[in-house]
Design a protein around this motif. Structure first.
Motif, PDB file in Angstrom:
ATOM      1  N   ILE A  67     -42.686  -9.829 121.384  1.00  0.00           N
ATOM      2  CA  ILE A  67     -42.523 -11.139 122.013  1.00  0.00           C
ATOM      3  C   ILE A  67     -41.835 -12.065 121.018  1.00  0.00           C
ATOM      4  O   ILE A  67     -42.417 -12.469 120.012  1.00  0.00           O
ATOM      5  CB  ILE A  67     -43.875 -11.724 122.463  1.00  0.00           C
ATOM      6  CG1 ILE A  67     -44.566 -10.738 123.418  1.00  0.00           C
ATOM      7  CG2 ILE A  67     -43.675 -13.079 123.120  1.00  0.00           C
ATOM      8  CD1 ILE A  67     -45.968 -11.139 123.813  1.00  0.00           C
ATOM      9  N   ASN A  83     -49.587  -6.795 121.891  1.00  0.00           N
ATOM     10  CA  ASN A  83     -48.540  -7.814 121.878  1.00  0.00           C
ATOM     11  C   ASN A  83     -48.244  -8.172 120.427  1.00  0.00           C
ATOM     12  O   ASN A  83     -49.156  -8.499 119.668  1.00  0.00           O
ATOM     13  CB  ASN A  83     -48.991  -9.077 122.623  1.00  0.00           C
ATOM     14  CG  ASN A  83     -49.149  -8.833 124.098  1.00  0.00           C
ATOM     15  OD1 ASN A  83     -48.300  -8.229 124.738  1.00  0.00           O
ATOM     16  ND2 ASN A  83     -50.253  -9.294 124.650  1.00  0.00           N
ATOM     17  N   TYR A  85     -46.023 -10.748 118.286  1.00  0.00           N
ATOM     18  CA  TYR A  85     -45.222 -11.972 118.314  1.00  0.00           C
ATOM     19  C   TYR A  85     -44.391 -12.026 117.039  1.00  0.00           C
ATOM     20  O   TYR A  85     -44.926 -11.904 115.933  1.00  0.00           O
ATOM     21  CB  TYR A  85     -46.127 -13.197 118.398  1.00  0.00           C
ATOM     22  CG  TYR A  85     -46.930 -13.249 119.668  1.00  0.00           C
ATOM     23  CD1 TYR A  85     -46.479 -13.983 120.763  1.00  0.00           C
ATOM     24  CD2 TYR A  85     -48.128 -12.554 119.798  1.00  0.00           C
ATOM     25  CE1 TYR A  85     -47.207 -14.025 121.942  1.00  0.00           C
ATOM     26  CE2 TYR A  85     -48.856 -12.592 120.973  1.00  0.00           C
ATOM     27  CZ  TYR A  85     -48.392 -13.329 122.040  1.00  0.00           C
ATOM     28  OH  TYR A  85     -49.115 -13.357 123.204  1.00  0.00           O
TER      29      TYR A  85
END
Length: 98
Positions: A67, A83, A85
């Motif tokens: 992300i 996830n 980042y």
């Protein structure tokens, strides 16, 4: 008049999906849960495919999602997804499971 009302209620009940009648659908098998606790030492490091493999293995996640800043992501919850980042320079800012 009551017969018409009862008939209307019965007819509408027949159109209700089975799941809505108090029966619960069969539970889907639980996916392997992700655990990002052991990945804190990777924060600040450059994102790479090799690091993705390490993070996915260490977390137990089935999938990994990068992300980047200003990236639109879905908000669906997936306990088997990691996830990651990253900032504008491609460095890992934080990791989470969902």
């Amino acid at each position: 008049m009551r017969i018409i009302l009862v008939a209307a209620l019965l007819a509408s009940a027949a159109c209700t999906p089975v799941e809505m009648r108090g029966e619960t659908p069969a539970a889907a098998p639980m996916a392997a849960a992700c655990n990002a606790d052991s990945l804190g030492n990777l924060v600040g490091k450059r994102a790479s495919d090799a690091r993705a493999d390490v993070m996915q293995t260490r977390s137990g996640a089935r999938t990994l999602r990068w992300i980047a800043p200003n990236t639109a992501v879905t908000m669906d919850f997936r306990p088997d997804r990691l996830n990651v980042y990253v900032d504008a320079k491609g460095r890992i800012e934080r990791v989470s499971c969902a």
